[in-house]
Design an enzyme around this catalytic site. Structure first.
Site, PDB file in Angstrom:
ATOM      1  N   PRO A 104     -20.897  53.561   8.935  1.00 59.87           N
ATOM      2  CA  PRO A 104     -20.139  52.588   8.133  1.00 59.87           C
ATOM      3  C   PRO A 104     -18.981  53.155   7.317  1.00 59.87           C
ATOM      4  CG  PRO A 104     -22.313  52.967   7.179  1.00 59.87           C
ATOM      5  CD  PRO A 104     -22.308  53.666   8.499  1.00 59.87           C
TER       6      PRO A 104
ATOM      7  N   HIS B 155      -6.352  44.916  -1.089  1.00 56.27           N
ATOM      8  CA  HIS B 155      -6.468  46.238  -1.715  1.00 56.27           C
ATOM      9  C   HIS B 155      -5.397  47.154  -1.148  1.00 56.27           C
ATOM     10  CE1 HIS B 155     -10.578  46.217  -3.780  1.00 56.27           C
ATOM     11  NE2 HIS B 155     -10.303  44.969  -3.461  1.00 56.27           N
TER      12      HIS B 155
ATOM     13  N   LYS C 209     -14.964  50.594   9.884  1.00 57.53           N
ATOM     14  CA  LYS C 209     -14.234  50.339  11.127  1.00 57.53           C
ATOM     15  C   LYS C 209     -14.931  49.349  12.061  1.00 57.53           C
ATOM     16  CE  LYS C 209     -10.412  52.450  10.996  1.00 57.53           C
ATOM     17  NZ  LYS C 209     -10.118  51.539   9.885  1.00 57.53           N
TER      18      LYS C 209
ATOM     19  N   TYR D 171     -14.791  56.113  -3.148  1.00 56.09           N
ATOM     20  CA  TYR D 171     -15.598  56.915  -2.225  1.00 56.09           C
ATOM     21  C   TYR D 171     -15.823  58.248  -2.912  1.00 56.09           C
ATOM     22  CZ  TYR D 171     -14.505  53.723   1.676  1.00 56.09           C
ATOM     23  OH  TYR D 171     -14.395  52.625   2.510  1.00 56.09           O
TER      24      TYR D 171
HETATM   25  C1  DHB Z   1     -17.859  48.415   2.502  1.00 57.30           C
HETATM   26  C2  DHB Z   1     -18.501  49.068   3.531  1.00 57.30           C
HETATM   27  C3  DHB Z   1     -17.940  50.206   4.031  1.00 57.30           C
HETATM   28  O1  DHB Z   1     -18.547  50.876   5.033  1.00 57.30           O
HETATM   29  C4  DHB Z   1     -16.751  50.714   3.552  1.00 57.30           C
HETATM   30  O2  DHB Z   1     -16.251  51.861   4.055  1.00 57.30           O
HETATM   31  C5  DHB Z   1     -16.115  50.028   2.547  1.00 57.30           C
HETATM   32  C6  DHB Z   1     -16.680  48.882   2.023  1.00 57.30           C
HETATM   33  C7  DHB Z   1     -18.480  47.181   1.943  1.00 57.30           C
HETATM   34  O3  DHB Z   1     -19.521  46.758   2.429  1.00 57.30           O
HETATM   35  O4  DHB Z   1     -17.940  46.656   0.966  1.00 57.30           O
END
Ligand code: DHB
Length: 392
Positions: A294, A76, A298, A205
């Site tokens: 999350p 990506h 990271k 996001y």
């Molecule tokens: C995913 C989880 C994340 O915390 C993130 O920022 C991007 C992708 C995922 O599980 O795909």
């Protein structure tokens, strides 16, 4: 029954950190024993995050040039930030000439387990560590219970806690397992896996009036999506229709492709850094040392960065008796850990709706998002941090 075994490095935890560490140590001629309380099947089937930084992928490629990251995984070159119903692409390739790869963590674990077992690694499943003794001496030991219920003592020259946020190694270093820097957030993520085609080419996001949503992916047929929820939410309390409605209302401008939801979970948000990462001949890596919320993915990447530093320090210590790198391990690792803590906190706070947020807070947040997307410097910082600062 009680058994004692000896090794150079005892590694507690067969997640990404423990497995990659055992591999790097083996490459330096240092043998190790890895134990994990879970079964192999459990490790290989637990769904976790999916984003690998450029440096993580470079390392996995150096470990195995044919790694499935490049065939099964998906590169990506950007993400989309969405707010006020409009999408803004952060073009990683153009801004920092780096990328991330979408490759589920459990797939990476399957690869690493096969690689380590194939190389003859002493890797023991169903073995539950209870504590570390004599951490500060030259012969620390791990006390564990093996799969048959017998006591197992592993005597080592060094012990590594790669055993996650509920680490049993941590108290040997910090005294109290909770000793450190901690923050909890008043929201969580409701995560789903569903059978559907991707709704967008890249991750979205989204900051919306209804709260945050993240539209992620797993494969052409399986999608991962999250929306902000109450930390006490019961994942089974919502119908599929209600889940889709919650998701759809948080990504105005996109019609999500819906499909059967086959997994749902609630992920709590915490930030944590242990007060100390090493004492004598015992050290912590990954979630045992720190937790990030999350947003920004990271967690696993930070574990890999810890391990790269620690492997080098253990090579110098156990190979040449040189203590300088291990003496500097915590200080060096903490520089990146706190940068990642900041980034994860920042992405979280910029994108989520605080339960007590007023109109001022919401408008300020939109001003912050606009400051990022309207500025090349702002977009570049986000791209640099998201794709990951280079590993030394
Ligand atoms: C995913 C989880 C994340 O915390 C993130 O920022 C991007 C992708 C995922 O599980 O795909």
């Amino acid at each position: 029954m009680s058994t004692t075994v000896s090794t150079r490095v005892a590694i507690v935890g067969a997640g990404p950190a423990g497995l990659i560490l055992s591999h790097l140590l083996a490459g330096a001629g240092i043998e190790s024993i890895v134990i994990d309380q879970r079964s192999r099947d459990e490790i290989e089937s637990t769904i976790r995050a999916g984003i690998l930084e450029q440096g993580t992928v470079d390392l996995l490629t150096a470990i195995d040039p044919n790694t499935r990251v490049h065939t099964v995984g998906d590169r990506h070159e950007g993400i989309e930030l969405r707010f006020e119903g409009e999408g803004h692409r952060i073009d990683f390739a153009a801004l920092v000439d780096r990328s991330v790869w979408l490759y589920p963590q459990h797939e990476m674990l399957k690869d690493m387990l096969a690689l380590r077992l194939g190389a003859g690694q002493d890797l023991r499943f169903g073995v539950t560590a209870s504590r570390v003794e004599d951490a500060e001496t030259n012969r620390p030991r791990v006390i564990a219970t093996d799969a048959d219920g017998g006591q197992l003592t592993i005597e080592a020259h060094f012990v590594v806690g790669a055993d996650g946020s509920r680490s049993v190694v941590r108290p040997a270093i910090t005294g109290d397992s909770r000793s450190g820097y901690f923050r909890e957030y008043p929201f969580a993520w409701f995560g789903i896996l569903c059978e559907a085609p991707a709704s967008a080419d890249e991750l979205i996001y989204s900051n919306s009036a209804n709260g945050f949503a993240l539209i992620s992916q797993r494969s052409p047929e399986v999608q991962r999506m999250y929306f902000q929820c109450d930390p006490e939410a019961d994942p089974n309390a919502m119908s599929e229709a209600q889940i889709w409605e919650a998701l759809q209302s948080r990504v105005p401008g996109t019609t999500l492709k819906e499909g059967r939801i086959f997994q749902r979970d609630v992920l709590r948000f915490r930030s944590f850094v242990a007060s100390e990462l090493r004492r004598g001949r015992t050290a912590l890596v990954g979630d045992a040392a720190h937790t990030v919320p999350p947003t920004g993915a990271k967690g696993m990447n930070l574990a890999v960065a810890d391990v790269v530093l620690l492997a080098r320090a253990l090579d110098a210590l156990l190979g040449d008796g040189d203590e300088r790198l291990i003496d500097g391990y915590a200080e060096q690792a903490l520089k990146r850990i706190w940068k990642a803590q900041h980034f994860s906190w920042w992405m979280t706070s910029m994108l989520h709706r605080l339960p007590e947020a007023g109109e001022f807070d919401s408008r300020r947040q939109l001003g912050e998002l606009r400051s990022v997307v309207d500025s090349e410097a702002g977009r570049t910082y986000l791209a640099e941090a998201y794709t990951g600062w280079p590993l030394d």
